[in-house]
Design a protein around this motif. Sequence first.
Motif, PDB file in Angstrom:
ATOM      1  N   GLU A  50      51.768  53.965  54.271  1.00  0.00           N
ATOM      2  CA  GLU A  50      51.196  54.202  52.946  1.00  0.00           C
ATOM      3  C   GLU A  50      49.670  54.244  53.009  1.00  0.00           C
ATOM      4  OE1 GLU A  50      51.493  52.287  48.433  1.00  0.00           O
ATOM      5  OE2 GLU A  50      52.467  51.291  50.143  1.00  0.00           O
ATOM      6  N   ILE A  51      49.079  53.322  53.763  1.00  0.00           N
ATOM      7  CA  ILE A  51      47.615  53.283  53.877  1.00  0.00           C
ATOM      8  C   ILE A  51      47.103  54.536  54.583  1.00  0.00           C
ATOM      9  CG2 ILE A  51      45.667  52.094  54.946  1.00  0.00           C
ATOM     10  CD1 ILE A  51      46.753  50.678  52.483  1.00  0.00           C
ATOM     11  N   THR A  52      47.729  54.899  55.679  1.00  0.00           N
ATOM     12  CA  THR A  52      47.303  56.088  56.420  1.00  0.00           C
ATOM     13  C   THR A  52      47.378  57.337  55.546  1.00  0.00           C
ATOM     14  OG1 THR A  52      47.919  55.183  58.585  1.00  0.00           O
ATOM     15  CG2 THR A  52      47.814  57.570  58.405  1.00  0.00           C
ATOM     16  N   SER A  53      48.384  57.406  54.696  1.00  0.00           N
ATOM     17  CA  SER A  53      48.590  58.600  53.880  1.00  0.00           C
ATOM     18  C   SER A  53      47.468  58.825  52.876  1.00  0.00           C
ATOM     19  CB  SER A  53      49.935  58.525  53.159  1.00  0.00           C
ATOM     20  OG  SER A  53      49.921  57.509  52.163  1.00  0.00           O
ATOM     21  N   ASN A  56      41.617  59.702  55.382  1.00  0.00           N
ATOM     22  CA  ASN A  56      41.261  60.983  55.992  1.00  0.00           C
ATOM     23  C   ASN A  56      41.274  60.942  57.510  1.00  0.00           C
ATOM     24  OD1 ASN A  56      39.109  60.570  53.440  1.00  0.00           O
ATOM     25  ND2 ASN A  56      40.344  62.429  53.377  1.00  0.00           N
ATOM     26  N   GLY A  57      41.228  59.735  58.064  1.00  0.00           N
ATOM     27  CA  GLY A  57      41.206  59.588  59.507  1.00  0.00           C
ATOM     28  C   GLY A  57      41.782  58.256  59.929  1.00  0.00           C
ATOM     29  N   LEU A  58      42.237  58.191  61.183  1.00  0.00           N
ATOM     30  CA  LEU A  58      42.847  56.983  61.738  1.00  0.00           C
ATOM     31  C   LEU A  58      42.200  56.643  63.069  1.00  0.00           C
ATOM     32  CD1 LEU A  58      45.108  54.781  61.892  1.00  0.00           C
ATOM     33  CD2 LEU A  58      46.559  56.540  62.968  1.00  0.00           C
ATOM     34  N   ASN A  59      41.714  55.419  63.180  1.00  0.00           N
ATOM     35  CA  ASN A  59      41.104  54.908  64.403  1.00  0.00           C
ATOM     36  C   ASN A  59      42.008  53.822  64.972  1.00  0.00           C
ATOM     37  OD1 ASN A  59      39.280  53.915  66.389  1.00  0.00           O
ATOM     38  ND2 ASN A  59      38.383  52.497  64.909  1.00  0.00           N
ATOM     39  N   ALA A  76      51.579  54.518  62.180  1.00  0.00           N
ATOM     40  CA  ALA A  76      50.382  55.084  61.553  1.00  0.00           C
ATOM     41  C   ALA A  76      50.010  56.411  62.204  1.00  0.00           C
ATOM     42  CB  ALA A  76      49.220  54.094  61.649  1.00  0.00           C
ATOM     43  N   GLY A  77      50.114  56.465  63.521  1.00  0.00           N
ATOM     44  CA  GLY A  77      49.796  57.694  64.243  1.00  0.00           C
ATOM     45  C   GLY A  77      50.708  58.841  63.872  1.00  0.00           C
ATOM     46  N   VAL A  87      42.665  61.744  64.222  1.00  0.00           N
ATOM     47  CA  VAL A  87      43.163  60.537  64.897  1.00  0.00           C
ATOM     48  C   VAL A  87      42.395  60.325  66.197  1.00  0.00           C
ATOM     49  CG1 VAL A  87      45.211  59.261  65.623  1.00  0.00           C
ATOM     50  CG2 VAL A  87      45.458  61.170  64.034  1.00  0.00           C
ATOM     51  N   LEU A  88      41.934  59.103  66.405  1.00  0.00           N
ATOM     52  CA  LEU A  88      41.190  58.738  67.621  1.00  0.00           C
ATOM     53  C   LEU A  88      41.830  57.523  68.268  1.00  0.00           C
ATOM     54  CD1 LEU A  88      37.384  58.594  68.208  1.00  0.00           C
ATOM     55  CD2 LEU A  88      38.728  56.521  68.613  1.00  0.00           C
TER      56      LEU A  88
END
Length: 273
Positions: A50-53, A56-59, A76-77, A87-88
Motif C-alpha cells: 500500500e505504501i509503495t503504491s 514515486n520511487g522505492l529505495n 515492495a519491489g 527502484v534502486l
Amino acid sequence: MLKECLENVRKNSPLIHNITNYVTVNDCANILLACGASPIMADDINEVEEITSICNGLNINIGTLNSRTINSMHKAGWTANRLSHAVLLDPVGVGASELRTRTAVELVKNIKFDVIRGNISEIKTLANGSGSTRGVDADIRDSITEENLAEYVKFAKQLSKNMDAIIAISGVIDIVADSKEAYVIYNGHKIMSKITGSGCMLSAFTTAYLAANKDNKLMATVAAFCAMGVAGEIAQKRMGELDGNASFRNYLIDAIYNMTGEQLEAMAKYEKR
C-alpha cells in the motif's frame, strides 16, 4: 542536463519509500527533504504494498538486514515494478555474510532495478554471486584508480548489460554506467567516508532523482552523484577549526538544501567514457 535533473526534483517533489537500515534512516529522510523530495519509511509486510503504491520511487537498502524485512523488500519491489516506479538497490555489506549475499542475489533475480548502487567491493561481490567485503566498506584492494579505471568502466558496462540495470559505483572515483556508456565522476571529499550513512544517503537521494527524471535515468543518476560530491566539497570548505565529522554531516545536508542548478553545473567534474 544536471541543472534540469535537480530542478525536476524540486518541482515534482517525489515521494520516496525507503526500506533502509536503522543506523542511517534519519539521515536518509533529511537528505530527501533537503533536495525537495519527501521520505516515507515502512517495512512491515502488511503495509509495504500500500505504501509503495502511493510513492514515486522505492529505495531498498540491506544494511541492517533481518528475516522480517526480506519478504517486505520483495513485496515492495514487485509492487513498484508493477506500477513502473523507480527502484534502486543498495546491497550494503553484501559478501559479509551468507544471508546478505543470498538476499541481494535473490532481490536482483526477482525485482527489476533501475539502479544498483554500491562501493566497488559490493558491486563485484554481487556480480560474482559470492565474495567478501570489509563490512560495509570497500576493500582497499578493490580501489578504483586512474590506472585501473578503464578496466572498471568496462566491467560496469558489462554488468549493466547482464543485470539490465544502471550500475552506480561510489568511491574516490565514481562510475555510473549503462550497457552502452559510462560517466566517471570526480567530485567529493575524503571526509565523506568518516560519516556513517553517506552511501545510504546517496542511495535515497539518487532514488529521488530517478523518480523525478524518469525519461533519462542514466543522467539522473549522474546528476545525483555529482550533486552529492559537490555538496561534500562545499561542506568540507565550511568546516572550522573545531568542527568534526558530526558538523560535516550537517553541512552536507545544508549544502544539498541550498544547492542551485547553476552551482551544480559549475562545480560538477565528470567525463563520458
